[in-house]
Design an enzyme around this catalytic site. Structure first.
Site, PDB file in Angstrom:
ATOM      1  N   ASP A  95       9.704 -81.500  -8.851  1.00 17.64           N
ATOM      2  CA  ASP A  95      10.216 -82.193  -9.859  1.00 17.64           C
ATOM      3  C   ASP A  95       8.696 -82.340 -10.523  1.00 17.64           C
ATOM      4  O   ASP A  95       7.744 -82.722 -10.396  1.00 17.64           O
ATOM      5  CB  ASP A  95      10.740 -83.255  -9.318  1.00 17.64           C
ATOM      6  CG  ASP A  95      11.877 -83.587 -10.625  1.00 17.64           C
ATOM      7  OD1 ASP A  95      12.932 -83.352 -10.596  1.00 17.64           O
ATOM      8  OD2 ASP A  95      11.109 -84.671 -11.156  1.00 17.64           O
TER       9      ASP A  95
ATOM     10  N   ASP B 236       4.989 -80.357 -13.570  1.00 16.03           N
ATOM     11  CA  ASP B 236       6.504 -79.619 -14.920  1.00 16.03           C
ATOM     12  C   ASP B 236       6.273 -78.662 -14.919  1.00 16.03           C
ATOM     13  O   ASP B 236       4.996 -77.957 -15.275  1.00 16.03           O
ATOM     14  CB  ASP B 236       5.046 -81.308 -16.405  1.00 16.03           C
ATOM     15  CG  ASP B 236       5.680 -81.157 -17.382  1.00 16.03           C
ATOM     16  OD1 ASP B 236       6.408 -79.767 -17.454  1.00 16.03           O
ATOM     17  OD2 ASP B 236       5.351 -81.809 -17.887  1.00 16.03           O
ATOM     18  N   VAL B 237       6.682 -77.970 -15.301  1.00 17.60           N
ATOM     19  CA  VAL B 237       7.535 -76.610 -15.084  1.00 17.60           C
ATOM     20  C   VAL B 237       6.763 -75.986 -16.661  1.00 17.60           C
ATOM     21  O   VAL B 237       6.826 -75.106 -16.996  1.00 17.60           O
ATOM     22  CB  VAL B 237       8.485 -76.367 -15.004  1.00 17.60           C
ATOM     23  CG1 VAL B 237       9.528 -76.935 -13.455  1.00 17.60           C
ATOM     24  CG2 VAL B 237       9.835 -76.747 -16.114  1.00 17.60           C
TER      25      VAL B 237
ATOM     26  N   TYR C 155      18.200 -78.380 -27.744  1.00 22.98           N
ATOM     27  CA  TYR C 155      18.540 -77.680 -26.237  1.00 22.98           C
ATOM     28  C   TYR C 155      20.163 -77.019 -27.037  1.00 22.98           C
ATOM     29  O   TYR C 155      19.779 -76.107 -25.671  1.00 22.98           O
ATOM     30  CB  TYR C 155      19.438 -78.328 -26.111  1.00 22.98           C
ATOM     31  CG  TYR C 155      19.995 -79.022 -25.084  1.00 22.98           C
ATOM     32  CD1 TYR C 155      19.839 -79.213 -23.972  1.00 22.98           C
ATOM     33  CD2 TYR C 155      21.265 -79.010 -24.279  1.00 22.98           C
ATOM     34  CE1 TYR C 155      19.929 -79.595 -22.201  1.00 22.98           C
ATOM     35  CE2 TYR C 155      22.492 -79.512 -22.996  1.00 22.98           C
ATOM     36  CZ  TYR C 155      21.317 -79.412 -21.958  1.00 22.98           C
ATOM     37  OH  TYR C 155      22.340 -79.412 -21.064  1.00 22.98           O
TER      38      TYR C 155
ATOM     39  N   LYS D 203      18.750 -73.242 -24.774  1.00 19.33           N
ATOM     40  CA  LYS D 203      19.872 -72.261 -23.093  1.00 19.33           C
ATOM     41  C   LYS D 203      20.568 -70.591 -23.573  1.00 19.33           C
ATOM     42  O   LYS D 203      20.776 -70.356 -22.920  1.00 19.33           O
ATOM     43  CB  LYS D 203      20.994 -73.719 -23.008  1.00 19.33           C
ATOM     44  CG  LYS D 203      20.695 -75.253 -23.212  1.00 19.33           C
ATOM     45  CD  LYS D 203      19.858 -74.709 -21.232  1.00 19.33           C
ATOM     46  CE  LYS D 203      19.624 -76.195 -20.408  1.00 19.33           C
ATOM     47  NZ  LYS D 203      19.511 -76.213 -19.082  1.00 19.33           N
TER      48      LYS D 203
ATOM     49  N   THR E 178      25.822 -86.672 -13.989  1.00 15.82           N
ATOM     50  CA  THR E 178      24.580 -86.996 -13.193  1.00 15.82           C
ATOM     51  C   THR E 178      23.945 -88.538 -13.447  1.00 15.82           C
ATOM     52  O   THR E 178      24.137 -89.081 -14.254  1.00 15.82           O
ATOM     53  CB  THR E 178      23.926 -85.873 -13.374  1.00 15.82           C
ATOM     54  OG1 THR E 178      23.565 -85.919 -15.035  1.00 15.82           O
ATOM     55  CG2 THR E 178      24.546 -84.368 -13.262  1.00 15.82           C
TER      56      THR E 178
END
Ligand SMILES: NC(=O)c1ccc[n+]([C@@H]2O[C@H](COP(=O)([O-])OP(=O)(O)OC[C@H]3O[C@@H](n4cnc5c(N)ncnc54)[C@H](O)[C@@H]3O)[C@@H](O)[C@H]2O)c1
Length: 276
Positions: free
Chosen positions: A48, A74-75, A167, A171, A202
């Site tokens: 994460d 950080d991806v 977003y 996706k 969440t």
């Protein structure tokens, strides 16, 4: 609802001792997925951007007797993911299951969205998934034992989310990334599948549920009669990670309680009020 994996199910899933990496594992769906993979006997790397969250989740899993490490990365930054992959390799062994779950969201209409904002979302959600796949997928190829990659997309990758266009596009891109990987990596016995959540409670979405009546309105729309929990998603991800899905490749599994099937229910009909 199943909250723990029965000991016999551990063998049934075939995940014992497998090295699993969960990005965005410090919260929400990723956190629950890391817990469920560990309960199924896997060794888990919780990756994460938020180091304290990653280490908290890993420590809580380790306290149950499972093998878990927390890693800050950080991806969207290849250098950080490369370093994270080296740490996983050194401390747990070669990755066999990758869950591409970390995501960024920036609300805004497309017509006047600053390019910087668009790029931020795409760089985490789409490019980040590719960067992680390259780093951890290479470990799978080198080890020659096959593997499973699960990408956490969203039903908004197929159904546009107004004022969330970056977003949604990210996706949708992730779904095609996953399908292409399914074909390219099949020769290495590496599978690539997508889980598409619908509405999930969440930490990310919790604020919205403080609005009066929103929960009831959403529950009324969902055929299952409830908004999902992170565990609903984790259960699907564990299945796709496991040997029980060994012939499932290049698929999108919608975990939305049937929400996507309600379009015709919303169409007004002559002389009839809207169905629930
Ligand atoms: N919550 C929902 O209603 C919902 C619906 C559909 C899809 N999803 C998808 O499910 C996934 C998980 O969502 P969630 O609701 O559990 O989110 P969350 O905000 O609870 O957790 C996301 C985690 O990802 C981490 N993260 C964010 N950017 C990162 C980066 N660049 N590098 C590394 N880590 C990073 C965050 O620190 C956080 O710990 C996401 O891919 C999201 O798009 C969620």
């Amino acid at each position: 609802m199943i909250t723990t994996v029965h000991p016999q199910a551990t063998a049934w899933l075939g995940l014992e001792g497998r090295v699993c990496v969960v990005t965005g594992g410090g919260s929400g769906i990723g956190e629950e997925t890391a817990r469920q993979l560990a309960q199924a006997g896997a060794a888990v790397a919780v990756l994460d951007r938020d180091e304290s969250a990653a280490c908290r989740v890993a420590a809580e899993i380790a306290a149950t007797g499972a093998l878990a490490i927390g890693i800050a990365a950080d991806v969207s930054l290849a250098s950080e993911v490369t370093a994270a992959a080296a740490k996983v390799r050194a401390e747990l062994g070669a990755c066999q299951v990758l869950v591409n779950n970390a995501a960024a969201r920036k609300p805004g209409a497309l017509l006047d969205m600053p390019l910087e904002q668009w790029n931020q979302v795409l760089s985490v959600n789409l490019t980040g998934a590719l960067i992680c796949t390259q780093a951890f997928g290479q470990q799978m190829v080198n080890a020659g034992r096959g593997g499973s990659i699960i990408h956490v997309a969203s039903i908004v990758g197929e159904h546009p989310l107004p004022n969330g266009g970056a977003y949604s596009a990210s996706k949708a891109g992730m779904m095609m990334l996953a399908r292409t990987l399914a074909v390219e990596l099949a020769a290495h016995r590496i599978r690539s599948n997508v889980v598409c959540p619908g509405l999930v409670r969440t930490p990310f979405s919790e604020d919205a549920y403080q609005a009066p009546d929103l929960l009831r309105q959403r529950e009324d729309m969902i055929p299952a009669g409830r908004v999902s929990s992170p565990l609903d998603l984790a259960n699907a991800i564990v299945f796709l990670a496991s040997d029980r899905s060994s012939y499932v490749n290049g698929q999108e599994l919608h975990v939305d309680g049937g929400l996507r099937q309600t379009l015709m229910s919303q169409v007004p009909r002559a002389g009839k009020s809207l169905p629930r």
